[in-house]
Design a protein around this motif. Structure first.
Motif, short mmCIF file in Angstrom:
data_model
loop_
_atom_site.label_atom_id
_atom_site.label_comp_id
_atom_site.label_asym_id
_atom_site.label_seq_id
_atom_site.Cartn_x
_atom_site.Cartn_y
_atom_site.Cartn_z
N PHE A 188 -41.78 2.70 -50.23
CA PHE A 188 -42.16 3.48 -49.05
C PHE A 188 -41.21 3.21 -47.88
N SER A 189 -40.84 1.95 -47.70
CA SER A 189 -39.91 1.59 -46.62
C SER A 189 -38.55 2.24 -46.84
N VAL A 190 -38.07 2.19 -48.07
CA VAL A 190 -36.78 2.82 -48.38
C VAL A 190 -36.86 4.32 -48.13
N PHE A 191 -37.95 4.93 -48.53
CA PHE A 191 -38.13 6.37 -48.31
C PHE A 191 -38.14 6.71 -46.82
N VAL A 192 -38.85 5.94 -46.03
CA VAL A 192 -38.91 6.18 -44.58
C VAL A 192 -37.53 6.02 -43.96
N PHE A 193 -36.82 4.97 -44.32
CA PHE A 193 -35.48 4.77 -43.77
C PHE A 193 -34.53 5.88 -44.22
N PHE A 194 -34.69 6.36 -45.45
CA PHE A 194 -33.86 7.47 -45.91
C PHE A 194 -34.13 8.73 -45.10
N ILE A 195 -35.39 9.03 -44.85
CA ILE A 195 -35.75 10.20 -44.04
C ILE A 195 -35.19 10.04 -42.62
N LEU A 196 -35.30 8.88 -42.05
CA LEU A 196 -34.74 8.64 -40.71
C LEU A 196 -33.23 8.80 -40.72
N TRP A 197 -32.57 8.30 -41.74
CA TRP A 197 -31.11 8.41 -41.83
C TRP A 197 -30.69 9.87 -41.92
N VAL A 198 -31.39 10.65 -42.76
CA VAL A 198 -31.08 12.07 -42.90
C VAL A 198 -31.30 12.79 -41.58
N THR A 199 -32.38 12.46 -40.91
CA THR A 199 -32.69 13.10 -39.63
C THR A 199 -31.62 12.79 -38.60
N VAL A 200 -31.21 11.56 -38.49
CA VAL A 200 -30.19 11.16 -37.51
C VAL A 200 -28.83 11.71 -37.89
#
Length: 112
Positions: free
Chosen positions: A97-109
């Motif tokens: 879940f943490s990796v998924f959240v960080f991936f979504i944040l990275w894509v967004t940024v």
């Protein structure tokens, strides 16, 4: 011992129109000084108000930090309790879940 100056004689100021000019100058200087004192007084009052406001803000931030610290401590305690249990796959879910959240944040940024 006192020395006496035999060649010094006291002479009062002449009582011509110079006294009136001196009085006018003294009045102008007094008014100027009053204006400066009034400005300093209002400035010191403003500084006092700002200090009170900043103190109130800092106290509020201190309370927020204490609340957040308590929440974080409780969350860490729960994670540790989960890790000690027999269901270790919860930690795997948490990491995914943490990796998924960080991936979504990275894509967004990165792309927005």
């Amino acid at each position: 011992m006192r020395r006496t100056h035999s060649n010094y004689a006291y002479e009062p100021l002449p009582t011509t129109s110079n006294n009136a000019e001196l009085e006018d100058e003294n009045e102008r200087m007094t008014d100027h000084l009053k204006d400066k004192i009034h400005a300093l007084k209002s400035l010191s009052i403003d500084i006092g108000n700002e200090v009170e406001y900043q103190d109130k803000m800092l106290r509020g931030m201190d309370e927020d930090v204490e609340r957040t610290s308590g929440s974080l401590t409780n969350a860490v305690a729960r994670v540790l309790r989960l890790s000690k249990g027999s269901h270790t796959y919860y930690i795997l879910y948490l990491m995914l879940f943490s990796v998924f959240v960080f991936f979504i944040l990275w894509v967004t940024v990165k792309f927005f």
